[in-house]
Each structure stands twice: as structure tokens, then as C-alpha cells.
Design an enzyme around this catalytic site. Sequence first.
Site, PDB file in Angstrom:
ATOM      1  N   ARG A  29     -26.910  23.371  -9.035  1.00 25.88           N
ATOM      2  CA  ARG A  29     -26.630  21.933  -8.892  1.00 25.88           C
ATOM      3  C   ARG A  29     -27.969  21.232  -8.667  1.00 25.88           C
ATOM      4  O   ARG A  29     -28.697  21.563  -7.727  1.00 25.88           O
ATOM      5  CB  ARG A  29     -25.696  21.680  -7.708  1.00 25.88           C
ATOM      6  CG  ARG A  29     -25.583  20.206  -7.352  1.00 25.88           C
ATOM      7  CD  ARG A  29     -24.437  19.912  -6.419  1.00 25.88           C
ATOM      8  NE  ARG A  29     -23.171  20.052  -7.103  1.00 25.88           N
ATOM      9  CZ  ARG A  29     -22.003  19.589  -6.618  1.00 25.88           C
ATOM     10  NH1 ARG A  29     -21.970  18.966  -5.468  1.00 25.88           N
ATOM     11  NH2 ARG A  29     -20.892  19.751  -7.302  1.00 25.88           N
ATOM     12  N   HIS A  89     -20.994  17.243 -15.415  1.00 27.28           N
ATOM     13  CA  HIS A  89     -20.353  18.137 -14.436  1.00 27.28           C
ATOM     14  C   HIS A  89     -19.300  18.975 -15.183  1.00 27.28           C
ATOM     15  O   HIS A  89     -18.101  18.820 -14.989  1.00 27.28           O
ATOM     16  CB  HIS A  89     -19.715  17.286 -13.332  1.00 27.28           C
ATOM     17  CG  HIS A  89     -19.372  18.037 -12.085  1.00 27.28           C
ATOM     18  ND1 HIS A  89     -19.629  19.380 -11.915  1.00 27.28           N
ATOM     19  CD2 HIS A  89     -18.773  17.622 -10.923  1.00 27.28           C
ATOM     20  CE1 HIS A  89     -19.215  19.755 -10.711  1.00 27.28           C
ATOM     21  NE2 HIS A  89     -18.689  18.714 -10.098  1.00 27.28           N
ATOM     22  N   GLN A 142     -16.434  20.924 -13.400  1.00 33.42           N
ATOM     23  CA  GLN A 142     -15.363  20.030 -12.959  1.00 33.42           C
ATOM     24  C   GLN A 142     -14.398  19.776 -14.109  1.00 33.42           C
ATOM     25  O   GLN A 142     -13.176  19.805 -13.944  1.00 33.42           O
ATOM     26  CB  GLN A 142     -15.971  18.701 -12.468  1.00 33.42           C
ATOM     27  CG  GLN A 142     -14.935  17.704 -12.017  1.00 33.42           C
ATOM     28  CD  GLN A 142     -14.196  18.153 -10.764  1.00 33.42           C
ATOM     29  OE1 GLN A 142     -14.822  18.506  -9.781  1.00 33.42           O
ATOM     30  NE2 GLN A 142     -12.878  18.158 -10.801  1.00 33.42           N
ATOM     31  N   ASP A 191     -13.806   8.421  -9.905  1.00 32.36           N
ATOM     32  CA  ASP A 191     -14.841   9.143  -9.139  1.00 32.36           C
ATOM     33  C   ASP A 191     -15.571   8.109  -8.285  1.00 32.36           C
ATOM     34  O   ASP A 191     -15.419   6.894  -8.500  1.00 32.36           O
ATOM     35  CB  ASP A 191     -15.795   9.850 -10.129  1.00 32.36           C
ATOM     36  CG  ASP A 191     -16.895  10.659  -9.433  1.00 32.36           C
ATOM     37  OD1 ASP A 191     -16.734  10.998  -8.240  1.00 32.36           O
ATOM     38  OD2 ASP A 191     -17.928  10.927 -10.078  1.00 32.36           O
ATOM     39  N   CYS A 230     -12.168  13.863  -8.814  1.00 35.41           N
ATOM     40  CA  CYS A 230     -12.893  15.128  -8.664  1.00 35.41           C
ATOM     41  C   CYS A 230     -13.156  15.453  -7.197  1.00 35.41           C
ATOM     42  O   CYS A 230     -13.407  16.614  -6.878  1.00 35.41           O
ATOM     43  CB  CYS A 230     -14.195  15.082  -9.451  1.00 35.41           C
ATOM     44  SG  CYS A 230     -15.267  13.731  -8.970  1.00 35.41           S
ATOM     45  N   ARG A 258     -10.715  24.504  -9.602  1.00 36.35           N
ATOM     46  CA  ARG A 258     -12.146  24.816  -9.695  1.00 36.35           C
ATOM     47  C   ARG A 258     -12.348  26.328  -9.590  1.00 36.35           C
ATOM     48  O   ARG A 258     -13.147  26.923 -10.310  1.00 36.35           O
ATOM     49  CB  ARG A 258     -12.944  24.103  -8.579  1.00 36.35           C
ATOM     50  CG  ARG A 258     -12.914  22.582  -8.640  1.00 36.35           C
ATOM     51  CD  ARG A 258     -13.610  22.044  -9.865  1.00 36.35           C
ATOM     52  NE  ARG A 258     -14.968  22.544  -9.990  1.00 36.35           N
ATOM     53  CZ  ARG A 258     -16.025  22.009  -9.360  1.00 36.35           C
ATOM     54  NH1 ARG A 258     -15.890  20.940  -8.615  1.00 36.35           N
ATOM     55  NH2 ARG A 258     -17.230  22.522  -9.517  1.00 36.35           N
TER      56      ARG A 258
HETATM   57  N1  NVA Z   1     -20.377  11.620  -9.498  1.00 42.34           N
HETATM   58  C1  NVA Z   1     -20.356  12.368  -8.264  1.00 42.34           C
HETATM   59  C2  NVA Z   1     -19.566  13.615  -8.391  1.00 42.34           C
HETATM   60  C3  NVA Z   1     -19.439  14.426  -7.147  1.00 42.34           C
HETATM   61  C4  NVA Z   1     -18.676  15.692  -7.342  1.00 42.34           C
HETATM   62  C5  NVA Z   1     -21.778  12.668  -7.858  1.00 42.34           C
HETATM   63  O1  NVA Z   1     -22.580  13.040  -8.718  1.00 42.34           O
HETATM   64  O2  NVA Z   1     -22.100  12.518  -6.674  1.00 42.34           O
HETATM   65  N1   CP Z   2     -16.007  17.875  -7.153  1.00 39.08           N
HETATM   66  C1   CP Z   2     -17.085  18.488  -6.671  1.00 39.08           C
HETATM   67  O1   CP Z   2     -17.947  18.951  -7.404  1.00 39.08           O
HETATM   68  O2   CP Z   2     -17.137  18.551  -5.313  1.00 39.08           O
HETATM   69  P1   CP Z   2     -18.361  19.044  -4.448  1.00 39.08           P
HETATM   70  O3   CP Z   2     -19.456  18.007  -4.575  1.00 39.08           O
HETATM   71  O4   CP Z   2     -17.823  19.134  -3.047  1.00 39.08           O
HETATM   72  O5   CP Z   2     -18.825  20.363  -4.952  1.00 39.08           O
END
Ligand code: NVA
Ligand code: CP
Length: 303
Positions: free
Chosen positions: A100, A127, A130, A222, A262, A290
Site C-alpha cells: 500500500r 484499489h 477492493q 467512498d 469500501c 476482502r
Molecule cells: N479512497 C480511500 C480508500 C480507503 C480504503 C483512500 O484512499 O483513503
Molecule cells: N477498504 C480498505 O481498504 O480499508 P482499509 O484502509 O482499512 O484497509
Amino acid sequence: MRDFLSIDDVSSEELVALLDKADEVKSKPDQYSQQIAGKQVALIFEKPSTRTRVSFEAAVASMGGHPIVLRGDELQLGRGETIEDTGRVLSRYVDAIVVRTFGQERLTALAESGSAPVVNALSDYSHPCQCLADLQTIRASKGDLGGLALAYVGDGNNVAHSLMFGGAKTSMDVRIATPPGYEPLGEVVERCNEINLETGGKLTVTNDVLEAARGADVLYTDVWASMGQEGEAPERLELFSDYQLDQRLVEAADEDVIVMHCLPAHRGEEIAAEVMDGPHSVVWDQAENRLHTQKALLAWLLS
Ligand code: NVA
Ligand code: CP
């Protein structure tokens, strides 16, 4: 050796096969308990995570592999070692690297420098893991994905991009409604339009939230400010206020609409509490999936 940096890294057929595999893993988890026995999987997080971190760690361990979870700032990465050198070295120790991070180009650099498969566990651009869980969840409620209308409302962000790719690959009718200036990236729109020419899928990008929601089978949202955008949160709160996934949108959608997020969610911002916790919501199944989809993905990449 394959990487999974974007949904566009897999064909429509491979995507459906992954979803089928995820359904099988979900119904018969015991048959997969040794699926990646002896495999070492590094899980690197340069941003916070609850679901992705825990579901990947559990997925690796429950298939007989060994997860090695690391925060970016624990690695020499945090002291300036390049992502390429990190990839070269980690490939000598582990069988896959799940990351990540911020820029998608960091994932590409990692994938190109090392020999182990690299999985995108969220970047600013996309993502894809997801999206696998999202598609598994939609299929479980609605059956075949082809022709289903999915309305995503809010920020044209990483999650929106992956849904656009996933919807295009599976012939869905994807509608993205964002405030002006927060539309998804033009290059993603172009690529999805190209895919849709082959699959018969459809993509609409609009600023009109009701146009997107009308008759939709799936409503999705989201957060308005993603990780790394915390400084813009107050401004976005005002600009996005008409884009809340609320009862008004549920009423405009199909009567059997499912509501997705998500997570993490901010009730009262991008989603109304009554909708998040209401009868149409499938968010907890979505979060559970997931685990199953990532097990299917790791099994595919590693066995
Ligand atoms: N769009 C959000 C998704 C979190 C799972 C982010 O990138 O923070
Ligand atoms: N939806 C998702 O990716 O959640 P986290 O940021 O908690 O991993």
C-alpha cells in the site's frame, strides 16, 4: 510471474475466474488451508489500514503461508533506500510483495526491479483488491454482473477508478457522479471506454447525482478526502455536500438496490447513517469478501 497492480492487469475471463475461485474459497475454506504452504509474503504499508492489512495477513496464514507485515517507516525505505533496491532485495527472500503506497509508479518500479509478484494493496490511483471484493459481493446479491447499473457518487478517486475498470471488464453500466473538478482521471475514462467497446459495458461520468442513481442496482460511495488529502477535508466537506449517499438516492435507485462502501466510512458525510446501517446495506459482507478474494488472488499468483 504476474503482478496485480490494477484490474486492467487481468482479462475479463481471468477476472471472472478469480471471482469464481473466491466463491469456492469462501464456501470451502478448509480445502485451501495448505494452498500456499511454505510461501513467504511481505505486506508493506506506507499508509494506514484496517481491512487490507488484517485480511491479507489472515489470508496468507490461513492458507499455510507466512505473512511478514511491515510499515514503510520501519524499512530503510523510510531513510531513503530506493523502491527499486527494496524490490531487488525482498525478491531474494519472499514469494510475493503486497504494497500500500502513494504513487502508482512506486508499484510499477517495485514490480520491474524484483522477481516476486507485486500486489497493489491501494495506491492513490487504484484499489484493485477492493474491487475484487466489491464484484464478489455484487454477484452474490444480483447474479451475473453484465448489464447491472452501478452508481458511484463522491470523489473520482482510486476506488472509483478500480470500479470503472472492474465494471468495464464485466460489461456493467457504471455511472460516476462527482462534483465538478473531482471527476476520475481522463486516462482511466479513455481506457474504460476502450474496454467497453469490446465487452459491451457502459460508462457515464456526470456531475448529476440523481441522473447516476436513477434505477441503479448498486449505490456506492467512498470518503471525500482520501489518505494524504487530509488538508483538503474542510473544503471538500462543503463542495461535496450534495453528493451524500442518502435516502434520496436510495429512493431514486431500483427498489432492490444494494448500498456499498469500501470503508472506513464517515456517517453524516459521504453516507447517511440511516443508509449505511439500513436494510439495503451490504457493507459488512463486502468487507468480509476482502478475505476470500485475496485468498483467491494469492492462490492464483503463488500456486
Ligand atoms: N479512497 C480511500 C480508500 C480507503 C480504503 C483512500 O484512499 O483513503
Ligand atoms: N477498504 C480498505 O481498504 O480499508 P482499509 O484502509 O482499512 O484497509
